[in-house]
Design a protein around this motif. Structure first.
Motif, PDB file in Angstrom:
ATOM      1  N   UNK A  68      -7.166 -43.119 -23.573  1.00 23.49           N
ATOM      2  CA  UNK A  68      -6.958 -43.299 -25.008  1.00 23.49           C
ATOM      3  C   UNK A  68      -5.826 -44.290 -25.275  1.00 23.49           C
ATOM      4  N   UNK A  69      -4.785 -44.229 -24.462  1.00 24.11           N
ATOM      5  CA  UNK A  69      -3.668 -45.170 -24.625  1.00 24.11           C
ATOM      6  C   UNK A  69      -4.163 -46.593 -24.394  1.00 24.11           C
ATOM      7  N   UNK A  72      -6.333 -47.759 -27.366  1.00 21.94           N
ATOM      8  CA  UNK A  72      -5.527 -48.159 -28.520  1.00 21.94           C
ATOM      9  C   UNK A  72      -4.920 -49.538 -28.315  1.00 21.94           C
ATOM     10  N   UNK A  73      -4.516 -49.825 -27.097  1.00 20.75           N
ATOM     11  CA  UNK A  73      -3.904 -51.124 -26.808  1.00 20.75           C
ATOM     12  C   UNK A  73      -4.935 -52.246 -26.865  1.00 20.75           C
ATOM     13  N   UNK A  74      -6.084 -52.020 -26.257  1.00 27.23           N
ATOM     14  CA  UNK A  74      -7.100 -53.063 -26.175  1.00 27.23           C
ATOM     15  C   UNK A  74      -7.802 -53.295 -27.511  1.00 27.23           C
ATOM     16  N   UNK A  75      -8.188 -52.222 -28.186  1.00 25.07           N
ATOM     17  CA  UNK A  75      -9.012 -52.360 -29.381  1.00 25.07           C
ATOM     18  C   UNK A  75      -8.245 -52.414 -30.696  1.00 25.07           C
ATOM     19  N   UNK A  76      -7.007 -51.954 -30.693  1.00 24.66           N
ATOM     20  CA  UNK A  76      -6.242 -51.931 -31.940  1.00 24.66           C
ATOM     21  C   UNK A  76      -4.916 -52.684 -31.836  1.00 24.66           C
ATOM     22  N   UNK A  77      -4.586 -53.168 -30.638  1.00 28.15           N
ATOM     23  CA  UNK A  77      -3.347 -53.917 -30.461  1.00 28.15           C
ATOM     24  C   UNK A  77      -2.097 -53.055 -30.574  1.00 28.15           C
ATOM     25  N   UNK A  78      -2.217 -51.762 -30.324  1.00 25.04           N
ATOM     26  CA  UNK A  78      -1.087 -50.841 -30.433  1.00 25.04           C
ATOM     27  C   UNK A  78      -0.479 -50.667 -29.045  1.00 25.04           C
ATOM     28  N   UNK A  79       0.783 -51.047 -28.903  1.00 20.32           N
ATOM     29  CA  UNK A  79       1.389 -50.978 -27.574  1.00 20.32           C
ATOM     30  C   UNK A  79       1.675 -49.535 -27.159  1.00 20.32           C
ATOM     31  N   UNK A  90       3.396 -35.618 -33.677  1.00 18.43           N
ATOM     32  CA  UNK A  90       2.057 -35.034 -33.610  1.00 18.43           C
ATOM     33  C   UNK A  90       2.117 -33.593 -33.113  1.00 18.43           C
ATOM     34  N   UNK A  91       2.842 -33.377 -32.020  1.00 17.85           N
ATOM     35  CA  UNK A  91       2.942 -32.036 -31.445  1.00 17.85           C
ATOM     36  C   UNK A  91       3.655 -31.073 -32.382  1.00 17.85           C
ATOM     37  N   UNK A  92       4.732 -31.507 -33.002  1.00 19.17           N
ATOM     38  CA  UNK A  92       5.460 -30.639 -33.923  1.00 19.17           C
ATOM     39  C   UNK A  92       4.570 -30.184 -35.075  1.00 19.17           C
ATOM     40  N   UNK A  93       3.853 -31.119 -35.651  1.00 21.34           N
ATOM     41  CA  UNK A  93       2.997 -30.792 -36.794  1.00 21.34           C
ATOM     42  C   UNK A  93       1.900 -29.805 -36.398  1.00 21.34           C
ATOM     43  N   UNK A  94       1.158 -30.101 -35.353  1.00 21.26           N
ATOM     44  CA  UNK A  94       0.001 -29.275 -35.017  1.00 21.26           C
ATOM     45  C   UNK A  94       0.392 -27.945 -34.396  1.00 21.26           C
ATOM     46  N   UNK A  95       1.535 -27.844 -33.742  1.00 22.58           N
ATOM     47  CA  UNK A  95       2.004 -26.539 -33.265  1.00 22.58           C
ATOM     48  C   UNK A  95       2.394 -25.658 -34.443  1.00 22.58           C
ATOM     49  N   UNK A  96       3.024 -26.274 -35.446  1.00 20.38           N
ATOM     50  CA  UNK A  96       3.440 -25.494 -36.611  1.00 20.38           C
ATOM     51  C   UNK A  96       2.245 -24.961 -37.389  1.00 20.38           C
ATOM     52  N   UNK A  97       1.203 -25.776 -37.542  1.00 20.99           N
ATOM     53  CA  UNK A  97       0.035 -25.305 -38.293  1.00 20.99           C
ATOM     54  C   UNK A  97      -0.747 -24.261 -37.509  1.00 20.99           C
ATOM     55  N   UNK A  98      -0.751 -24.374 -36.189  1.00 21.01           N
ATOM     56  CA  UNK A  98      -1.494 -23.426 -35.367  1.00 21.01           C
ATOM     57  C   UNK A  98      -2.998 -23.592 -35.463  1.00 21.01           C
ATOM     58  N   UNK A  99      -3.433 -24.671 -36.108  1.00 23.07           N
ATOM     59  CA  UNK A  99      -4.861 -24.907 -36.302  1.00 23.07           C
ATOM     60  C   UNK A  99      -5.534 -25.224 -34.968  1.00 23.07           C
ATOM     61  N   UNK A 100      -6.725 -24.693 -34.790  1.00 23.87           N
ATOM     62  CA  UNK A 100      -7.487 -24.922 -33.559  1.00 23.87           C
ATOM     63  C   UNK A 100      -8.465 -26.067 -33.766  1.00 23.87           C
ATOM     64  N   UNK A 109      -5.518 -39.924 -31.193  1.00 19.27           N
ATOM     65  CA  UNK A 109      -5.868 -41.345 -31.342  1.00 19.27           C
ATOM     66  C   UNK A 109      -5.902 -41.733 -32.816  1.00 19.27           C
ATOM     67  N   UNK A 110      -6.550 -40.920 -33.631  1.00 17.03           N
ATOM     68  CA  UNK A 110      -6.635 -41.212 -35.065  1.00 17.03           C
ATOM     69  C   UNK A 110      -5.269 -41.171 -35.732  1.00 17.03           C
ATOM     70  N   UNK A 111      -4.414 -40.252 -35.301  1.00 19.00           N
ATOM     71  CA  UNK A 111      -3.054 -40.163 -35.833  1.00 19.00           C
ATOM     72  C   UNK A 111      -2.279 -41.446 -35.524  1.00 19.00           C
ATOM     73  N   UNK A 112      -2.396 -41.927 -34.303  1.00 20.20           N
ATOM     74  CA  UNK A 112      -1.679 -43.145 -33.899  1.00 20.20           C
ATOM     75  C   UNK A 112      -2.174 -44.345 -34.703  1.00 20.20           C
ATOM     76  N   UNK A 113      -3.477 -44.467 -34.873  1.00 19.01           N
ATOM     77  CA  UNK A 113      -4.030 -45.584 -35.655  1.00 19.01           C
ATOM     78  C   UNK A 113      -3.513 -45.531 -37.089  1.00 19.01           C
TER      79      UNK A 113
END
Length: 156
Positions: A68-69, A72-79, A90-100, A109-113
């Motif tokens: 995925x890294x 993101x680099x090849x197709x979106x130019x994200x280093x 990302x981890x802080x948010x999704x751990x707090x929500x506890x959503x599965x 990937x979508x979060x980074x984009x």
């Protein structure tokens, strides 16, 4: 039939296209197709069922897959550095929500984009301009030279 079995049966019926009023509670449970079963292997040589396909909260040891890294680099130019910098938030948010979820790699990937596009917007790569600035912008004409000399018009 346990409550968990009823939930799974309901989900299977809904995924098969049944409408809520068409669901039959007394209908016998059909055996699940081996491809979709969780934890059942057809034989000892078969590959294990993909653990990522189960709905689960974000694992504590979640790390983005190198595939995925690279994507993101090849197709979106994200280093790589920008991608990895998004991991803590990302981890802080999704751990707090506890959503599965089923696809945490794709969710990351979508979060980074999203964060990349947002940062590009904030740094002026796509600066917001007022309507008046847009309408009076003449930068498109920079470098154009027009010759208004009438020497080639000879009406003698």
């Amino acid at each position: 039939m346990t409550e968990e079995d009823r939930k799974q049966r309901y989900i299977r019926q809904r995924n098969a296209g049944a409408l809520p009023w068409e669901l039959e509670d007394s209908a016998p449970v059909e055996p699940e197709h081996p491809v979709f079963s969780q934890g059942i292997q057809q034989d000892a040589s078969a590959a294990p069922v993909n653990e990522g396909a189960r709905v689960q909260p974000l694992p504590d040891d979640f790390q983005p897959d190198p595939v995925y890294i690279e994507f993101l680099e090849v197709h979106h130019g994200i280093d790589r550095e920008f991608t990895l910098a998004q991991l803590v938030e990302f981890k802080l948010y999704w751990r707090e929500t506890g959503e599965a979820r089923k696809a945490w790699q794709n969710k990351f990937k979508n979060h980074v984009i999203y964060q990349w596009k947002r940062s590009q917007s904030e740094t002026g790569q796509r600066a917001n301009r007022s309507t008046a600035e847009k309408l009076t912008d003449t930068s498109w004409a920079d470098g154009i030279q027009l010759d208004f000399d009438d020497t080639d018009d000879t009406d003698d």
